[in-house]
Design a protein around this motif. Structure first.
Motif, PDB file in Angstrom:
ATOM      1  N   ALA A  27      -7.107  10.500  10.176  1.00  0.00           N
ATOM      2  CA  ALA A  27      -7.521  11.500   9.397  1.00  0.00           C
ATOM      3  C   ALA A  27      -9.069  11.719   9.270  1.00  0.00           C
ATOM      4  O   ALA A  27      -9.756  12.666   8.860  1.00  0.00           O
ATOM      5  CB  ALA A  27      -7.024  10.859   7.897  1.00  0.00           C
ATOM      6  N   CYS A  28      -9.790  10.595   9.775  1.00  0.00           N
ATOM      7  CA  CYS A  28     -11.224  10.534   9.685  1.00  0.00           C
ATOM      8  C   CYS A  28     -11.933  11.080  11.160  1.00  0.00           C
ATOM      9  O   CYS A  28     -13.272  11.601  10.966  1.00  0.00           O
ATOM     10  CB  CYS A  28     -11.801   9.031   9.716  1.00  0.00           C
ATOM     11  N   GLU A  34      -6.829  16.292   2.340  1.00  0.00           N
ATOM     12  CA  GLU A  34      -5.498  16.436   3.444  1.00  0.00           C
ATOM     13  C   GLU A  34      -4.939  15.035   3.815  1.00  0.00           C
ATOM     14  O   GLU A  34      -4.266  15.329   4.969  1.00  0.00           O
ATOM     15  CB  GLU A  34      -6.456  17.332   4.445  1.00  0.00           C
ATOM     16  N   PHE A  35      -5.095  13.974   3.414  1.00  0.00           N
ATOM     17  CA  PHE A  35      -4.524  12.858   3.619  1.00  0.00           C
ATOM     18  C   PHE A  35      -3.148  12.831   3.939  1.00  0.00           C
ATOM     19  O   PHE A  35      -2.691  12.311   4.846  1.00  0.00           O
ATOM     20  CB  PHE A  35      -5.319  11.664   3.156  1.00  0.00           C
ATOM     21  N   GLU A  36      -2.539  13.252   3.001  1.00  0.00           N
ATOM     22  CA  GLU A  36      -0.941  13.234   3.017  1.00  0.00           C
ATOM     23  C   GLU A  36      -0.425  14.235   4.025  1.00  0.00           C
ATOM     24  O   GLU A  36       0.705  13.737   4.902  1.00  0.00           O
ATOM     25  CB  GLU A  36      -0.515  13.929   1.855  1.00  0.00           C
ATOM     26  N   ILE A  39     -11.508  13.962   2.859  1.00  0.00           N
ATOM     27  CA  ILE A  39     -10.753  13.642   3.675  1.00  0.00           C
ATOM     28  C   ILE A  39      -9.586  13.215   2.892  1.00  0.00           C
ATOM     29  O   ILE A  39      -8.177  13.415   3.401  1.00  0.00           O
ATOM     30  CB  ILE A  39     -11.219  12.006   4.219  1.00  0.00           C
ATOM     31  N   TYR A  86      -1.341  13.899   7.345  1.00  0.00           N
ATOM     32  CA  TYR A  86      -1.505  12.783   8.325  1.00  0.00           C
ATOM     33  C   TYR A  86      -0.436  11.742   8.120  1.00  0.00           C
ATOM     34  O   TYR A  86       0.120  11.309   8.935  1.00  0.00           O
ATOM     35  CB  TYR A  86      -2.980  12.157   8.459  1.00  0.00           C
ATOM     36  N   ILE A 139      -3.021   6.150  10.673  1.00  0.00           N
ATOM     37  CA  ILE A 139      -3.305   7.485   9.646  1.00  0.00           C
ATOM     38  C   ILE A 139      -4.605   7.318   9.209  1.00  0.00           C
ATOM     39  O   ILE A 139      -5.335   8.569   9.562  1.00  0.00           O
ATOM     40  CB  ILE A 139      -2.229   7.358   8.612  1.00  0.00           C
ATOM     41  N   SER A 140      -5.223   6.254   8.963  1.00  0.00           N
ATOM     42  CA  SER A 140      -6.600   6.519   8.458  1.00  0.00           C
ATOM     43  C   SER A 140      -7.453   6.750   9.526  1.00  0.00           C
ATOM     44  O   SER A 140      -8.492   7.594   9.157  1.00  0.00           O
ATOM     45  CB  SER A 140      -7.158   5.072   7.786  1.00  0.00           C
TER      46      SER A 140
END
Length: 354
Positions: free
Chosen positions: A82-83, A234-236, A231, A238, A78-79
């Motif tokens: 997201a990046c 909008e992380f949730e 980042i 992902y 996920i990290s």
């Protein structure tokens, strides 16, 4: 009729991993208490919010994004997703968990991993520069954008503040993000051998990292720390797309709230390291070589096969590297809950076999 038979390994004490011992009693007590309330889900519950605030207090950061996910693989996948944009790539050591132990989860999201040779388990600035230099033919090659490291590393070694600063510097020079896998960040930060960093230092020197709960007292769960507010915003999305936005989020939030209420998280990691120190000394005292200095809760020993087979009658552990007919490298992992008696028994068997 319910069978009373247990798997063969259950009769042997396990030094195989650092999550087989269950959760710390304080976390179980907190979970039972939290179970009696009604809560909003998907990370909006009171326990998750309390956990975020307590982690932020330890970080000294009031506005960092803190996100809870169930597993280490989900934290990494996920990290990174997201990046990165689709054409961007990850630089990682060949021994890195995302290469060797995650079934292509990063590649599944469409991102190439550029392999570099580690030194003592670690990614180096020289290796990063070589990867950048080798990937220049745009748009025909994936563009390096993120460096992945883990602390502690896959062989239990720890980055110093100077090493992490040097990596951060080359990342900034080349427009790269720095991402730290923190599955064993607790034992890294409590290492008496090589660590000179705090959690605040890691926040300052990385762009995104995660704090592992599963391997340090929790039933499950990892906490991703996102410094970049863009980042984080909008992380949730992902997390949801990767099937990791848990409806009953208090299950993870409650555990992290307890781990970071005071210093329990770090106390547990220190206990794991102290058990490893004892075991490492016992292995050496029995006359068998330890592959590298034991810095955290991972111990790598070089043992003859006849000794390994004798130990396997009583213990479960990992055959890390087969070195042919005579010997192999084995890995033992200790935890906060390691049984002193079983540890002494293991050392005793080694001494009798030497």
């Amino acid at each position: 009729m319910v069978s009373t038979e247990q798997p063969e390994a259950s009769c042997r004490y396990s030094f195989l991993d650092d999550q087989s011992g269950g959760a710390h009693p304080a976390l179980l007590k907190a979970l039972v208490a939290a179970n009696s309330t009604q809560e909003t889900g998907y990370g909006r519950d009171r326990y998750s919010e309390s956990a975020r605030q307590r982690i932020r207090r330890h970080l000294g950061c009031d506005d960092c994004g803190i996100f809870f996910v169930p597993t280490g693989t989900s934290a990494n996948a996920i990290s990174i997703a997201a990046c990165l944009r689709p054409h961007e790539a990850v630089i990682a050591a060949t021994s890195g968990h995302i290469i060797a132990r995650e079934t292509g989860a990063i590649e599944l999201s469409g991102h190439k991993i550029i392999h570099v040779a580690p030194q003592n388990g670690k990614v180096t600035p020289k290796a990063i520069q070589r990867a950048i230099d080798d990937h220049w033919h745009f748009p025909h090659m994936a563009k390096p954008r993120l460096v992945y490291i883990s602390n502690a590393t896959e062989i239990g070694t720890v980055y110093t503040k100077e090493e992490l600063t040097a990596i951060k510097h080359i990342c900034e020079e080349n427009g790269l993000l720095l991402f730290m896998d923190g599955a064993r960040i607790g034992t890294a930060l409590m290492s008496k051998v090589n660590n000179n960093m705090t959690l605040q230092d890691i926040l300052a020197l990385t762009d995104i990292f995660w704090i592992g709960g599963t391997k340090n007292g929790a039933l499950l769960g990892e906490a991703v720390v996102v410094k970049d507010l863009r980042i984080a915003s909008e992380f949730e999305f992902y997390i949801k797309q990767h099937g990791s936005l848990i409806a009953n989020s208090r299950v993870i939030g409650t555990q992290f709230a307890e781990l970071f209420r005071d210093n329990l998280y770090f106390d547990l990691a220190l206990k794991a390291n102290l058990f490893a120190e004892t075991l490492s000394a016992g292995i050496s005292g029995a006359g068998f070589p330890v592959l590298a200095t034991t810095e955290t809760n991972s111990i790598f020993a070089v043992l003859p096969w006849d000794v390994i087979k004798k130990l396997q009658e009583h213990f479960v552990f990992y055959i890390w590297e087969n070195r042919g007919e005579k010997e192999a490298v084995v890995r033992f992992l200790t935890t906060w809950a390691t049984d002193d008696t079983q540890l002494e028994r293991l050392v005793g068997l080694l001494k009798s076999a030497s």
